[in-house]
Write an enzyme that holds these catalytic residues in place. Structure first.
Site, PDB file in Angstrom:
ATOM      1  N   ARG A 149    -127.687 -21.226  42.229  1.00 17.21           N
ATOM      2  CA  ARG A 149    -128.757 -20.822  41.321  1.00 17.21           C
ATOM      3  C   ARG A 149    -128.319 -19.752  40.322  1.00 17.21           C
ATOM      4  NH1 ARG A 149    -130.751 -22.858  45.730  1.00 17.21           N
ATOM      5  NH2 ARG A 149    -129.002 -21.699  46.538  1.00 17.21           N
ATOM      6  N   THR A 150    -127.781 -18.654  40.819  1.00 13.34           N
ATOM      7  CA  THR A 150    -127.517 -17.504  39.939  1.00 13.34           C
ATOM      8  C   THR A 150    -126.456 -17.840  38.894  1.00 13.34           C
ATOM      9  OG1 THR A 150    -127.985 -16.164  41.883  1.00 13.34           O
ATOM     10  CG2 THR A 150    -127.082 -15.027  39.991  1.00 13.34           C
TER      11      THR A 150
ATOM     12  N   LYS B  97    -103.927 -13.986  43.778  1.00 12.21           N
ATOM     13  CA  LYS B  97    -102.533 -13.516  43.927  1.00 12.21           C
ATOM     14  C   LYS B  97    -102.483 -12.012  44.167  1.00 12.21           C
ATOM     15  CE  LYS B  97    -101.026 -16.790  40.376  1.00 12.21           C
ATOM     16  NZ  LYS B  97    -100.576 -16.809  38.973  1.00 12.21           N
TER      17      LYS B  97
ATOM     18  N   ARG C 220    -120.609 -11.453  40.489  1.00 16.02           N
ATOM     19  CA  ARG C 220    -121.052 -11.556  41.889  1.00 16.02           C
ATOM     20  C   ARG C 220    -119.848 -11.230  42.752  1.00 16.02           C
ATOM     21  NH1 ARG C 220    -124.644 -15.873  45.103  1.00 16.02           N
ATOM     22  NH2 ARG C 220    -126.184 -14.714  43.902  1.00 16.02           N
TER      23      ARG C 220
ATOM     24  N   HIS D  92    -129.488  -7.418  44.139  1.00 13.44           N
ATOM     25  CA  HIS D  92    -129.408  -8.663  43.359  1.00 13.44           C
ATOM     26  C   HIS D  92    -130.544  -8.525  42.335  1.00 13.44           C
ATOM     27  CE1 HIS D  92    -128.947 -12.706  42.143  1.00 13.44           C
ATOM     28  NE2 HIS D  92    -128.958 -13.319  43.312  1.00 13.44           N
TER      29      HIS D  92
END
Ligand code: CP
Length: 318
Positions: free
Chosen positions: A58-59, A86, A108, A136
């Protein structure tokens, strides 16, 4: 207070006026997504990087739609397939992106505080799309917009946040945002899944799901975040559903019809039964629709856009 500052890392630092500004700016953006040509030129020429170091449906997609509907140029970066895999640090990754002249980063990350950490080290605007167990903010805002749509107010509204509050950044953003705008917030869940001293945030503890159903105008039902659980917080999923699951049977005993929210992803049959998720009082999909408008508002305001419906959603791309 008209601006939001450089970054959006959470709802805790925002004032009630700033929260109202975002919600009010989102209103005209709702209509843009209903147009045949879903585009306004507000962020034309801006470059936005979506850095998603944790899974998201969703986000991530909602931010990308919001950016494209504002005519920004967007690039998506995931940890796998980037030089993070890496061993490159988050700041080095972001500074290299800035060397390519970006304007905003949506991030995120699994670590609480990652968005704030990044925002203090780069010049671009940083927007938190969920950081560990911290916040959030755009989910909190879209939940608030959905509640305000249905009840026409937030002041005095009783919202019970039910489930795995301990691991939930959504719960924290909802608590900060709703209480600043005058709503009453209750939390309900097994004691091991409620943060210690949560009542210090001004919330009411509702020990049983039946208590939450009897008390609330709306339930915001949270997923059990099994991936963040480091110990046996609950005996079993079946036991959790038996004691804390939101079921039609339980809702029938409510003194009034309750609005049902869930930030997703849902575990059907665990914290919420399918009948409830798909029922007439569920606004789970309208939440997702509102997510695009809220994210358009946040991007627009952080880019220096002026408040006001005509300013924000005016114009159409040819
Ligand atoms: N609500 C939410 O954050 O969903 P995603 O994890 O799919 O982005």
């Amino acid at each position: 207070m008209t601006g939001l500052g450089k970054d959006l890392v959470g709802l805790e630092p925002l004032s009630a006026d700033q929260l109202r500004l975002i919600l009010d700016t989102a209103e005209p953006f709702k209509e843009v997504s209903e147009r045949q040509i879903k585009k306004v030129p507000a962020l034309r020429g801006k470059t936005i990087v979506n850095l998603f170091f944790e899974a998201s449906t969703r986000t991530r997609i909602s931010f990308e739609f919001a950016e494209k509907r504002l005519s920004a140029d967007t690039v998506n970066v995931a940890a796998s397939g980037s030089s993070v895999s890496k061993g490159e640090t988050l700041v080095d990754t972001a500074k290299n992106l800035e060397a390519m002249r970006i304007d905003m980063v949506v991030i995120r990350h699994g670590s609480s505080g990652a968005a704030s950490f990044l925002g203090q080290r780069i010049a671009s605007n940083v927007i938190n799309a969920g950081d560990g167990k911290h916040e959030h903010p755009t989910q909190g805002l879209l939940d608030m917009l959905t509640l305000r749509d249905r009840f026409k107010r937030l002041q005095g509204l009783k919202v019970a946040i039910c489930g795995d509050v301990l691991h939930s950044r959504v719960a924290r953003s909802n608590i900060w945002g709703l209480t600043k705008l005058g709503a009453e917030v209750g939390v309900c869940g097994p004691p091991p899944l409620l943060p210690r001293n949560i009542e210090e945030l001004g919330v009411t503890i509702l020990p049983r799901i039946e208590d939450a159903i009897a008390w609330a105008d709306a339930l915001n039902i949270l997923r059990l975040q099994l991936e963040r659980m480091t110990a046996g917080f609950i005996p079993s999923l079946r036991e959790y559903n038996r004691v804390f699951g939101v079921t039609t049977e339980r809702l029938k005993k409510a003194p009034k019809d309750l609005l049902i929210l869930h930030p997703g992803p849902m575990n059907r049959g665990v914290e919420i039964d399918s009948d409830v998720a798909d029922g007439e009082h569920s606004v789970i999909l309208p939440q997702v629709t509102n997510g695009v408008a809220v994210r358009m508002a946040v991007l627009y305001l952080l880019a220096g856009g002026r408040p006001g419906p005509q300013q924000a959603a005016g114009g159409e791309e040819a």
